[in-house]
Design a protein around this motif. Sequence first.
Motif, PDB file in Angstrom:
ATOM      1  N   GLN A  98       0.847  -1.181   0.000  1.00 33.98           N
ATOM      2  CA  GLN A  98       0.000   0.000   0.000  1.00 33.98           C
ATOM      3  C   GLN A  98       0.891   1.242   0.000  1.00 33.98           C
TER       4      GLN A  98
ATOM      5  N   ARG B  45      -9.345   0.470  -5.254  1.00 33.22           N
ATOM      6  CA  ARG B  45      -8.048   0.430  -4.550  1.00 33.22           C
ATOM      7  C   ARG B  45      -7.496   1.845  -4.344  1.00 33.22           C
TER       8      ARG B  45
ATOM      9  N   ASN C 180      -4.095   0.886  -2.528  1.00 34.58           N
ATOM     10  CA  ASN C 180      -3.926  -0.422  -1.888  1.00 34.58           C
ATOM     11  C   ASN C 180      -3.621  -1.487  -2.929  1.00 34.58           C
ATOM     12  N   ALA C 181      -3.070  -2.602  -2.433  1.00 34.10           N
ATOM     13  CA  ALA C 181      -2.845  -3.775  -3.286  1.00 34.10           C
ATOM     14  C   ALA C 181      -2.203  -3.390  -4.609  1.00 34.10           C
TER      15      ALA C 181
END
Lengths: 114, 116
Positions: B18, B63, B79-80
């Motif tokens: 992240q 995300r 994120n991710a």
Amino acid sequence: AQSVSQHNHHVILSEAASLELGCNYSYGGTVNLFWYVQYPGQHLQLLLKYFSGDPLVKGIKGFEAEFIKSKFSFNLRKPSVQWSDTAEYFCAALALDSNYQLIWGAGTKLIIKP
Amino acid sequence: DAGVTQSPTHLIKTRGQQVTLRCSPISGHKSVSWYQQVLGQGPQFIFQYYEKEERGRGNFPDRFSARQFPNYSSELNVNALLLGDSALYLCASSQTGTGVSGNTIYFGEGSWLTVV
């Protein structure tokens, strides 16, 4: 969908040549139009903008652009380029009833040969 | 006056991690927008915030998220992370929401994110 098209991805000119970079947008309503320049390794800088009024706008460093509503165009011009004008140039449009986003062209890389 | 400031200027992350990118607008500006610029392309709009509220969202997956603080600074979170998230992330500020005619938009130097 709204879009901005820049006609040339790469332009190579000699110093003192005249420059015209094309930009067309697709939107029928009121737009604000911008040209930004990105010099190598630097951030985007505003060259000039059109909001309303005189369709011929003058910007920094001797650049100007003409808004032609009937052609949905906002071409960038400079009568005599310099080596220091080597950069990438982006045209952007803001549709005033949009979701607040600038729509960008893909950019034109301008190389000026000394 | 300081322009739009962004941090960090460069960072490298691994897939799945992240990242948080930060932006401080020009003093007096209440609107912050985020753009992603992939090499060789024009910037793509991600978010716009005005007075701490999201006013616009581009075509990015969930995300990507952002927020604006009471002092009008902003954070972009991703994120991710995927390899395709590698790009220059630009923050722009303006006095009001960009839906207002005549509102000039100023850009920061960007945060270069490389995902490996």
